[in-house]
Design a protein around this motif. Structure first.
Motif, PDB file in Angstrom:
ATOM      1  N   THR A  82       1.149   4.721   2.034  1.00  0.00           N
ATOM      2  CA  THR A  82       0.430   4.894   3.291  1.00  0.00           C
ATOM      3  C   THR A  82      -0.436   3.679   3.581  1.00  0.00           C
ATOM      4  OG1 THR A  82      -0.969   6.444   4.524  1.00  0.00           O
ATOM      5  CG2 THR A  82      -1.555   6.027   2.233  1.00  0.00           C
ATOM      6  N   GLN A  83      -0.939   3.610   4.789  1.00  0.00           N
ATOM      7  CA  GLN A  83      -1.774   2.498   5.205  1.00  0.00           C
ATOM      8  C   GLN A  83      -3.244   2.810   4.936  1.00  0.00           C
ATOM      9  OE1 GLN A  83      -0.664  -0.385   6.603  1.00  0.00           O
ATOM     10  NE2 GLN A  83       1.483   0.245   6.479  1.00  0.00           N
ATOM     11  N   MET A  84      -4.001   1.738   4.767  1.00  0.00           N
ATOM     12  CA  MET A  84      -5.461   1.891   4.646  1.00  0.00           C
ATOM     13  C   MET A  84      -6.020   2.648   5.845  1.00  0.00           C
ATOM     14  SD  MET A  84      -6.848  -1.810   3.354  1.00  0.00           S
ATOM     15  CE  MET A  84      -8.341  -1.582   4.275  1.00  0.00           C
ATOM     16  N   GLY A  85      -6.999   3.486   5.584  1.00  0.00           N
ATOM     17  CA  GLY A  85      -7.665   4.217   6.655  1.00  0.00           C
ATOM     18  C   GLY A  85      -7.060   5.574   6.955  1.00  0.00           C
ATOM     19  N   ASN A  86      -5.841   5.808   6.452  1.00  0.00           N
ATOM     20  CA  ASN A  86      -5.206   7.108   6.693  1.00  0.00           C
ATOM     21  C   ASN A  86      -5.816   8.201   5.816  1.00  0.00           C
ATOM     22  OD1 ASN A  86      -3.517   6.054   8.603  1.00  0.00           O
ATOM     23  ND2 ASN A  86      -1.701   5.971   7.275  1.00  0.00           N
ATOM     24  N   ASP A  87      -5.500   9.456   6.176  1.00  0.00           N
ATOM     25  CA  ASP A  87      -5.892  10.623   5.380  1.00  0.00           C
ATOM     26  C   ASP A  87      -4.628  11.251   4.803  1.00  0.00           C
ATOM     27  OD1 ASP A  87      -8.208  11.740   7.993  1.00  0.00           O
ATOM     28  OD2 ASP A  87      -8.372  10.114   6.518  1.00  0.00           O
ATOM     29  N   LYS A  88      -4.679  11.603   3.518  1.00  0.00           N
ATOM     30  CA  LYS A  88      -3.503  12.197   2.890  1.00  0.00           C
ATOM     31  C   LYS A  88      -3.912  13.305   1.927  1.00  0.00           C
ATOM     32  CE  LYS A  88      -0.262   9.730   4.697  1.00  0.00           C
ATOM     33  NZ  LYS A  88       0.727  10.362   5.619  1.00  0.00           N
ATOM     34  N   SER A  89      -2.952  14.184   1.639  1.00  0.00           N
ATOM     35  CA  SER A  89      -3.194  15.283   0.699  1.00  0.00           C
ATOM     36  C   SER A  89      -2.110  15.328  -0.363  1.00  0.00           C
ATOM     37  CB  SER A  89      -3.218  16.623   1.425  1.00  0.00           C
ATOM     38  OG  SER A  89      -4.325  16.725   2.278  1.00  0.00           O
ATOM     39  N   ILE A  90      -2.506  15.766  -1.550  1.00  0.00           N
ATOM     40  CA  ILE A  90      -1.578  16.018  -2.648  1.00  0.00           C
ATOM     41  C   ILE A  90      -1.779  17.478  -3.043  1.00  0.00           C
ATOM     42  CG2 ILE A  90      -0.786  15.343  -4.933  1.00  0.00           C
ATOM     43  CD1 ILE A  90      -2.352  12.717  -4.566  1.00  0.00           C
ATOM     44  N   LYS A  91      -0.654  18.171  -3.235  1.00  0.00           N
ATOM     45  CA  LYS A  91      -0.747  19.595  -3.563  1.00  0.00           C
ATOM     46  C   LYS A  91      -0.360  19.827  -5.015  1.00  0.00           C
ATOM     47  CE  LYS A  91       0.088  21.246   1.080  1.00  0.00           C
ATOM     48  NZ  LYS A  91       0.843  22.181   1.937  1.00  0.00           N
ATOM     49  N   CYS A  92      -0.938  20.849  -5.606  1.00  0.00           N
ATOM     50  CA  CYS A  92      -0.640  21.195  -6.988  1.00  0.00           C
ATOM     51  C   CYS A  92      -0.607  22.704  -7.140  1.00  0.00           C
ATOM     52  CB  CYS A  92      -1.681  20.602  -7.930  1.00  0.00           C
ATOM     53  SG  CYS A  92      -1.394  21.041  -9.676  1.00  0.00           S
ATOM     54  N   GLU A  93       0.396  23.146  -7.895  1.00  0.00           N
ATOM     55  CA  GLU A  93       0.535  24.572  -8.170  1.00  0.00           C
ATOM     56  C   GLU A  93       0.910  24.755  -9.631  1.00  0.00           C
ATOM     57  OE1 GLU A  93       3.654  26.402  -5.916  1.00  0.00           O
ATOM     58  OE2 GLU A  93       3.343  28.377  -6.809  1.00  0.00           O
ATOM     59  N   GLN A  94       0.336  25.773 -10.268  1.00  0.00           N
ATOM     60  CA  GLN A  94       0.725  26.092 -11.647  1.00  0.00           C
ATOM     61  C   GLN A  94       1.102  27.565 -11.747  1.00  0.00           C
ATOM     62  OE1 GLN A  94      -1.235  28.057 -13.946  1.00  0.00           O
ATOM     63  NE2 GLN A  94      -3.213  28.187 -12.874  1.00  0.00           N
ATOM     64  N   ASN A  95       2.153  27.828 -12.536  1.00  0.00           N
ATOM     65  CA  ASN A  95       2.630  29.204 -12.705  1.00  0.00           C
ATOM     66  C   ASN A  95       2.436  29.685 -14.135  1.00  0.00           C
ATOM     67  OD1 ASN A  95       4.580  27.855 -14.126  1.00  0.00           O
ATOM     68  ND2 ASN A  95       6.274  28.344 -12.758  1.00  0.00           N
ATOM     69  N   LEU A  96       1.434  29.116 -14.814  1.00  0.00           N
ATOM     70  CA  LEU A  96       1.169  29.461 -16.206  1.00  0.00           C
ATOM     71  C   LEU A  96       0.133  30.567 -16.352  1.00  0.00           C
ATOM     72  CD1 LEU A  96       1.043  25.791 -17.498  1.00  0.00           C
ATOM     73  CD2 LEU A  96       2.859  27.453 -17.931  1.00  0.00           C
ATOM     74  N   GLY A  97      -0.465  30.969 -15.247  1.00  0.00           N
ATOM     75  CA  GLY A  97      -1.504  31.993 -15.315  1.00  0.00           C
ATOM     76  C   GLY A  97      -2.840  31.453 -15.789  1.00  0.00           C
TER      77      GLY A  97
ATOM     78  N   LEU B 169      -8.324   6.258   3.337  1.00  0.00           N
ATOM     79  CA  LEU B 169      -7.796   5.651   2.119  1.00  0.00           C
ATOM     80  C   LEU B 169      -8.100   4.161   2.038  1.00  0.00           C
ATOM     81  CD1 LEU B 169      -4.556   7.714   1.956  1.00  0.00           C
ATOM     82  CD2 LEU B 169      -6.042   7.285  -0.014  1.00  0.00           C
ATOM     83  N   GLU B 170      -8.416   3.726   0.811  1.00  0.00           N
ATOM     84  CA  GLU B 170      -8.715   2.318   0.535  1.00  0.00           C
ATOM     85  C   GLU B 170      -7.705   1.796  -0.481  1.00  0.00           C
ATOM     86  OE1 GLU B 170     -12.714   2.217  -0.875  1.00  0.00           O
ATOM     87  OE2 GLU B 170     -13.565   2.960   1.023  1.00  0.00           O
ATOM     88  N   LEU B 171      -7.613   0.453  -0.546  1.00  0.00           N
ATOM     89  CA  LEU B 171      -6.657  -0.162  -1.481  1.00  0.00           C
ATOM     90  C   LEU B 171      -6.885   0.313  -2.914  1.00  0.00           C
ATOM     91  CD1 LEU B 171      -6.576  -3.856  -0.188  1.00  0.00           C
ATOM     92  CD2 LEU B 171      -4.858  -2.074   0.169  1.00  0.00           C
ATOM     93  N   GLY B 172      -8.165   0.447  -3.281  1.00  0.00           N
ATOM     94  CA  GLY B 172      -8.507   0.840  -4.646  1.00  0.00           C
ATOM     95  C   GLY B 172      -8.138   2.267  -5.004  1.00  0.00           C
ATOM     96  N   ASP B 173      -7.706   3.033  -4.017  1.00  0.00           N
ATOM     97  CA  ASP B 173      -7.278   4.407  -4.297  1.00  0.00           C
ATOM     98  C   ASP B 173      -5.865   4.456  -4.856  1.00  0.00           C
ATOM     99  OD1 ASP B 173      -8.897   5.541  -1.244  1.00  0.00           O
ATOM    100  OD2 ASP B 173      -9.707   5.310  -3.277  1.00  0.00           O
ATOM    101  N   SER B 174      -5.168   3.331  -4.797  1.00  0.00           N
ATOM    102  CA  SER B 174      -3.808   3.272  -5.341  1.00  0.00           C
ATOM    103  C   SER B 174      -3.847   3.589  -6.830  1.00  0.00           C
ATOM    104  CB  SER B 174      -3.199   1.893  -5.124  1.00  0.00           C
ATOM    105  OG  SER B 174      -3.011   1.642  -3.751  1.00  0.00           O
TER     106      SER B 174
ATOM    107  N   LEU C 297       0.339   7.218  -5.638  1.00  0.00           N
ATOM    108  CA  LEU C 297      -0.185   6.857  -4.312  1.00  0.00           C
ATOM    109  C   LEU C 297      -0.293   5.341  -4.209  1.00  0.00           C
ATOM    110  CD1 LEU C 297      -1.605   7.502  -1.588  1.00  0.00           C
ATOM    111  CD2 LEU C 297      -3.744   7.635  -2.873  1.00  0.00           C
ATOM    112  N   THR C 298       0.319   4.781  -3.180  1.00  0.00           N
ATOM    113  CA  THR C 298       0.223   3.354  -2.915  1.00  0.00           C
ATOM    114  C   THR C 298      -0.381   3.162  -1.536  1.00  0.00           C
ATOM    115  OG1 THR C 298       2.200   2.932  -4.237  1.00  0.00           O
ATOM    116  CG2 THR C 298       1.490   1.174  -2.742  1.00  0.00           C
ATOM    117  N   VAL C 299      -1.503   2.469  -1.497  1.00  0.00           N
ATOM    118  CA  VAL C 299      -2.187   2.207  -0.231  1.00  0.00           C
ATOM    119  C   VAL C 299      -1.974   0.742   0.134  1.00  0.00           C
ATOM    120  CG1 VAL C 299      -4.371   2.293   1.004  1.00  0.00           C
ATOM    121  CG2 VAL C 299      -3.908   3.953  -0.814  1.00  0.00           C
ATOM    122  N   LEU C 300      -1.406   0.511   1.310  1.00  0.00           N
ATOM    123  CA  LEU C 300      -1.080  -0.866   1.749  1.00  0.00           C
ATOM    124  C   LEU C 300      -2.118  -1.420   2.710  1.00  0.00           C
ATOM    125  CD1 LEU C 300       2.723  -0.257   2.381  1.00  0.00           C
ATOM    126  CD2 LEU C 300       1.639  -1.205   0.321  1.00  0.00           C
TER     127      LEU C 300
END
Lengths: 113, 116
Positions: free
Chosen positions: B13-28, B81-86, B113-116
């Motif tokens: 993604t480009q710098m300045g954008n907003d993004k989400s990462i999702k996580c799910e666990q089925n281990l209880g 997002l910033e470059l250092g978030d990569s 995550l790669t921030v350009l």
């Protein structure tokens, strides 16, 4: 708070040679100790853990580790490595009844033919 | 059946954008975490939730906001997002014995995550 030091950032060895990856920790209370392995482009998976009891712990893939309280160490060993053991290895410590786990900086094990 | 799953696996993604990462666990498990792994493979904890309650919040810019709709899910939203978030972001979960965390973590495969 607890901390972990992995003394070697890279360990190159030849196939079938023995290997030891060193880990020291610091904590003022009782701890749980772990070794995790990370293969390229994958998440971490548990190799072995020490919670209590016997200080020599055996894990998967022929690895073992020994908890030494006086030396505050938890070194990982394998008597004969394979090419497939090439990976990043992380030592980790968790203080009992605490909420998080701290990881060492990792040791890159490279097994050469 | 994947125990801890994250999506997406790769995110560019480009710098300045907003993004989400999702996580799910089925281990209880009732405790979930986000870790950040930098280019030198150093792993640093960011957040931890226990039963939807935030219990660890390390020194992370407030552009990062975790959200746990239930104990099986822990999402990570990143604003501006910033470059250092990569980095590679790992989700993990853990179990408890007699109400005390054993510390053993089960990790997802990571989201690069790669921030350009």
């Amino acid at each position: 708070a607890q901390s972990v030091t992995q003394l070697d950032s890279q360990v190159p060895v030849f196939e079938e040679a023995p290997v030891e990856l060193r880990c020291n920790y610091s904590s003022s209370v009782s701890v749980y100790l772990f070794w995790y392995v990370q293969y390229p482009n994958q998440g971490l998976q548990l190799l072995l853990k020490y919670l209590s009891g016997s200080t020599l712990v055996k894990g998967i893939n022929g690895f073992e580790a020994e908890f030494n309280k006086s030396q505050t160490s938890f070194h990982l060993r394998k008597p004969s490595v394979h090419i497939s053991d090439t990976a990043e290895y992380f030592c980790a410590v968790s203080e009992r009844r605490q909420k998080d786990m701290r990881f060492g900086a990792g040791t890159r094990l490279t097994v050469k033919p | 059946d994947t125990a801890v799953s994250q999506t997406p696996k790769y995110l560019v993604t480009q710098m300045g954008n907003d993004k989400s990462i999702k996580c799910e666990q089925n281990l209880g498990h009732d405790t979930m975490y986000w870790y950040k792994q930098d280019s030198k493979k150093f792993l640093k904890i960011m957040f931890s939730y226990n039963n939807k309650e935030l219990i660890i919040n390390e020194t992370v810019p407030n552009r990062f906001s975790p959200k746990s709709p239930d104990k099986a899910h822990l999402n990570l939203h990143i604003n501006s997002l910033e470059l250092g978030d990569s980095a590679v972001y790992f989700c993990a979960s853990s179990e408890r014995q007699a109400g005390v965390p054993t510390g053993e973590l089960f990790f997802g495969e990571g989201s690069r995550l790669t921030v350009l």
